[in-house]
Scaffold this motif. Sequence first.
Motif, PDB file in Angstrom:
ATOM      1  N   ILE A  70       0.842  -1.202   0.000  1.00  0.00           N
ATOM      2  CA  ILE A  70       0.000   0.000   0.000  1.00  0.00           C
ATOM      3  C   ILE A  70       0.882   1.259   0.000  1.00  0.00           C
ATOM      4  O   ILE A  70       0.635   2.196  -0.757  1.00  0.00           O
ATOM      5  CB  ILE A  70      -0.972  -0.018   1.206  1.00  0.00           C
ATOM      6  N   ALA A  71       1.937   1.244   0.819  1.00  0.00           N
ATOM      7  CA  ALA A  71       2.830   2.411   0.884  1.00  0.00           C
ATOM      8  C   ALA A  71       3.519   2.653  -0.462  1.00  0.00           C
ATOM      9  O   ALA A  71       3.867   3.776  -0.802  1.00  0.00           O
ATOM     10  CB  ALA A  71       3.872   2.201   1.978  1.00  0.00           C
ATOM     11  N   SER A  72       3.695   1.591  -1.252  1.00  0.00           N
ATOM     12  CA  SER A  72       4.347   1.731  -2.567  1.00  0.00           C
ATOM     13  C   SER A  72       3.382   2.206  -3.645  1.00  0.00           C
ATOM     14  O   SER A  72       3.789   2.469  -4.770  1.00  0.00           O
ATOM     15  CB  SER A  72       4.941   0.393  -3.021  1.00  0.00           C
ATOM     16  N   GLY A  73       2.080   2.239  -3.329  1.00  0.00           N
ATOM     17  CA  GLY A  73       1.125   2.752  -4.316  1.00  0.00           C
ATOM     18  C   GLY A  73       0.094   1.741  -4.786  1.00  0.00           C
ATOM     19  O   GLY A  73      -0.702   2.047  -5.678  1.00  0.00           O
ATOM     20  N   VAL A  74       0.106   0.527  -4.227  1.00  0.00           N
ATOM     21  CA  VAL A  74      -0.969  -0.408  -4.563  1.00  0.00           C
ATOM     22  C   VAL A  74      -2.212   0.085  -3.805  1.00  0.00           C
ATOM     23  O   VAL A  74      -2.173   0.282  -2.593  1.00  0.00           O
ATOM     24  CB  VAL A  74      -0.608  -1.861  -4.155  1.00  0.00           C
ATOM     25  N   ASP A  75      -3.280   0.314  -4.554  1.00  0.00           N
ATOM     26  CA  ASP A  75      -4.450   0.989  -4.002  1.00  0.00           C
ATOM     27  C   ASP A  75      -5.541  -0.040  -3.693  1.00  0.00           C
ATOM     28  O   ASP A  75      -6.064  -0.682  -4.612  1.00  0.00           O
ATOM     29  CB  ASP A  75      -4.944   2.011  -5.050  1.00  0.00           C
ATOM     30  N   ASP A 214      14.073  -0.006   6.642  1.00  0.00           N
ATOM     31  CA  ASP A 214      15.257   0.795   7.014  1.00  0.00           C
ATOM     32  C   ASP A 214      14.911   2.280   7.001  1.00  0.00           C
ATOM     33  O   ASP A 214      14.166   2.736   6.120  1.00  0.00           O
ATOM     34  CB  ASP A 214      16.404   0.559   6.010  1.00  0.00           C
ATOM     35  N   ASP A 215      15.484   3.039   7.950  1.00  0.00           N
ATOM     36  CA  ASP A 215      15.227   4.486   7.908  1.00  0.00           C
ATOM     37  C   ASP A 215      16.205   5.156   6.932  1.00  0.00           C
ATOM     38  O   ASP A 215      17.085   4.506   6.370  1.00  0.00           O
ATOM     39  CB  ASP A 215      15.264   5.106   9.310  1.00  0.00           C
ATOM     40  N   ARG A 216      16.019   6.470   6.748  1.00  0.00           N
ATOM     41  CA  ARG A 216      16.802   7.192   5.734  1.00  0.00           C
ATOM     42  C   ARG A 216      18.314   7.053   5.976  1.00  0.00           C
ATOM     43  O   ARG A 216      19.075   6.839   5.025  1.00  0.00           O
ATOM     44  CB  ARG A 216      16.398   8.666   5.721  1.00  0.00           C
ATOM     45  N   GLU A 286      15.521   9.671  -1.246  1.00  0.00           N
ATOM     46  CA  GLU A 286      14.408  10.484  -1.772  1.00  0.00           C
ATOM     47  C   GLU A 286      13.226   9.597  -2.204  1.00  0.00           C
ATOM     48  O   GLU A 286      12.076   9.904  -1.935  1.00  0.00           O
ATOM     49  CB  GLU A 286      14.944  11.289  -2.964  1.00  0.00           C
ATOM     50  N   VAL A 287      13.548   8.474  -2.878  1.00  0.00           N
ATOM     51  CA  VAL A 287      12.463   7.611  -3.385  1.00  0.00           C
ATOM     52  C   VAL A 287      11.910   6.694  -2.286  1.00  0.00           C
ATOM     53  O   VAL A 287      10.701   6.544  -2.137  1.00  0.00           O
ATOM     54  CB  VAL A 287      12.951   6.762  -4.587  1.00  0.00           C
ATOM     55  N   LEU A 288      12.820   6.075  -1.538  1.00  0.00           N
ATOM     56  CA  LEU A 288      12.368   5.059  -0.580  1.00  0.00           C
ATOM     57  C   LEU A 288      11.921   5.650   0.755  1.00  0.00           C
ATOM     58  O   LEU A 288      11.071   5.067   1.437  1.00  0.00           O
ATOM     59  CB  LEU A 288      13.484   4.030  -0.337  1.00  0.00           C
ATOM     60  N   GLY A 289      12.498   6.802   1.131  1.00  0.00           N
ATOM     61  CA  GLY A 289      12.165   7.420   2.424  1.00  0.00           C
ATOM     62  C   GLY A 289      10.661   7.549   2.645  1.00  0.00           C
ATOM     63  O   GLY A 289      10.124   7.036   3.644  1.00  0.00           O
ATOM     64  N   PRO A 290       9.920   8.172   1.729  1.00  0.00           N
ATOM     65  CA  PRO A 290       8.477   8.318   1.939  1.00  0.00           C
ATOM     66  C   PRO A 290       7.752   6.966   2.022  1.00  0.00           C
ATOM     67  O   PRO A 290       6.772   6.826   2.754  1.00  0.00           O
ATOM     68  CB  PRO A 290       8.005   9.088   0.691  1.00  0.00           C
ATOM     69  N   ILE A 291       8.256   5.971   1.287  1.00  0.00           N
ATOM     70  CA  ILE A 291       7.605   4.645   1.322  1.00  0.00           C
ATOM     71  C   ILE A 291       7.819   3.991   2.689  1.00  0.00           C
ATOM     72  O   ILE A 291       6.885   3.495   3.320  1.00  0.00           O
ATOM     73  CB  ILE A 291       8.150   3.740   0.189  1.00  0.00           C
ATOM     74  N   GLU A 293       8.502   5.382   5.469  1.00  0.00           N
ATOM     75  CA  GLU A 293       7.808   6.124   6.529  1.00  0.00           C
ATOM     76  C   GLU A 293       6.295   5.832   6.519  1.00  0.00           C
ATOM     77  O   GLU A 293       5.684   5.647   7.560  1.00  0.00           O
ATOM     78  CB  GLU A 293       8.099   7.624   6.387  1.00  0.00           C
ATOM     79  N   GLU A 294       5.736   5.759   5.324  1.00  0.00           N
ATOM     80  CA  GLU A 294       4.302   5.450   5.215  1.00  0.00           C
ATOM     81  C   GLU A 294       4.034   4.012   5.694  1.00  0.00           C
ATOM     82  O   GLU A 294       3.027   3.739   6.355  1.00  0.00           O
ATOM     83  CB  GLU A 294       3.838   5.640   3.752  1.00  0.00           C
ATOM     84  N   MET A 295       4.984   3.141   5.381  1.00  0.00           N
ATOM     85  CA  MET A 295       4.824   1.747   5.798  1.00  0.00           C
ATOM     86  C   MET A 295       4.817   1.661   7.325  1.00  0.00           C
ATOM     87  O   MET A 295       3.997   0.961   7.911  1.00  0.00           O
ATOM     88  CB  MET A 295       6.013   0.975   5.228  1.00  0.00           C
ATOM     89  N   SER A 296       5.715   2.404   7.938  1.00  0.00           N
ATOM     90  CA  SER A 296       5.764   2.328   9.398  1.00  0.00           C
ATOM     91  C   SER A 296       4.519   2.982  10.016  1.00  0.00           C
ATOM     92  O   SER A 296       3.987   2.497  11.010  1.00  0.00           O
ATOM     93  CB  SER A 296       7.100   2.901   9.884  1.00  0.00           C
TER      94      SER A 296
END
Length: 336
Positions: A70-75, A214-216, A286-291, A293-296
């Motif tokens: 879901i965090a990666s964009g699967v809706d 993993d965090d940033r 930049e790309v993975l950080g938001p994913i 964070e949303e996952m957590s």
Amino acid sequence: MTVFKQRVFSGVQPSGNLTLGNYLGAIKNWVGLQDTYETIFCVVDLHAITTWQDPDILRNATREVAAGMIASGVDPKKSIIFNQSQVSAHAELAWIFNCVARMGWLNRMTQFKEKAGKNRERASVGLYVYPDLMAADILAYQATHVPVGADQKQHLELTRDIAQKFNSDYKVDFFPEVEPLIFGEATRVMSLRDGNAKMSKSDPSENSRINLTDDRDLIAKKIRKARTDSEPLPATMDDLDGRAEAKNLINIFAALSDRKAGEVCAEYEGKGFADFKRDLADLSVEVLGPITEEMSRLMSEKTYLDDILRDGVHKADELSQPILRQIHDIVGFLRP
Ligand code: AQP
């Protein structure tokens, strides 16, 4: 000839933390398919237990894989998201396929050989028949397209063989010819410690992979520590032959920035890895950080995740049960 509905099925095992390999090789590619196909994405927990899983960790990893999707964009409004064990058609059809697939076919599966290693006699029977369950996952929905990483190509060929043999044994045109969708610039992401080994959730070395948990700081650190060589980067990807680690990092860069690997290579021609890795670390964060964070964030909303999975189970059941009933009729199982 039967015309099959254009339907996508794919899955990920909750057998550890999701990796950059799972993301670039599979999940990232799923997102764009949601508007074109009917999409079904599964947390394949039955597959995960082909190797030992601690029950509490498995429960948590199941939610984590759903959160990662879901965090990666699967809706969840566009796709069906559910866990495999809760939809009985998977295990039931897998048994039928155990009786369709031939021992000789399974003996050729390289993933079994790699995962069982020298300890073949002690590997689970489930690990051996893993590809039959994968064929059932796909064909229980008569799915036509399966987006996966390159490592799953052989299993998909087996799925096609099983479908063909079933159709021919029972003289029906029931299962479609499944098309693998293997695309993107990183169809096989390699370990950050060894450019000849696949990046994998179950690699004992944490530094071999980037986890979507993993965090940033950790993401940047792992990229900086990734194994490379001392040569500068050449002008073309062809000139990288024999430099597996360098090739892997360029492919990761290209996939994360939606560019061609050759273009990225040319941009860094003549530069050493210090510059390249700094930019790759920035890009990855930049790309993975938001994913991540949303996952957590999603992991703190267990009820929300469970509701999505429950809804997915219901929809997956609705699709697969009528197909399974037709299969029972074809095979000759009496429905009294
Ligand atoms: N390194 C990779 N590069 C590209 N794609 C990859 N995939 C996995 N690793 C890479 C793709 O991710 C999807 C889900 O894989 P899986 O979890 O079902 O099983 P796997 O391929 O066995 O993945 P792992 O990470 O290596 O898990 P473990 O260590 O538990 O065996 C698939 O589409 C796969 O191609």
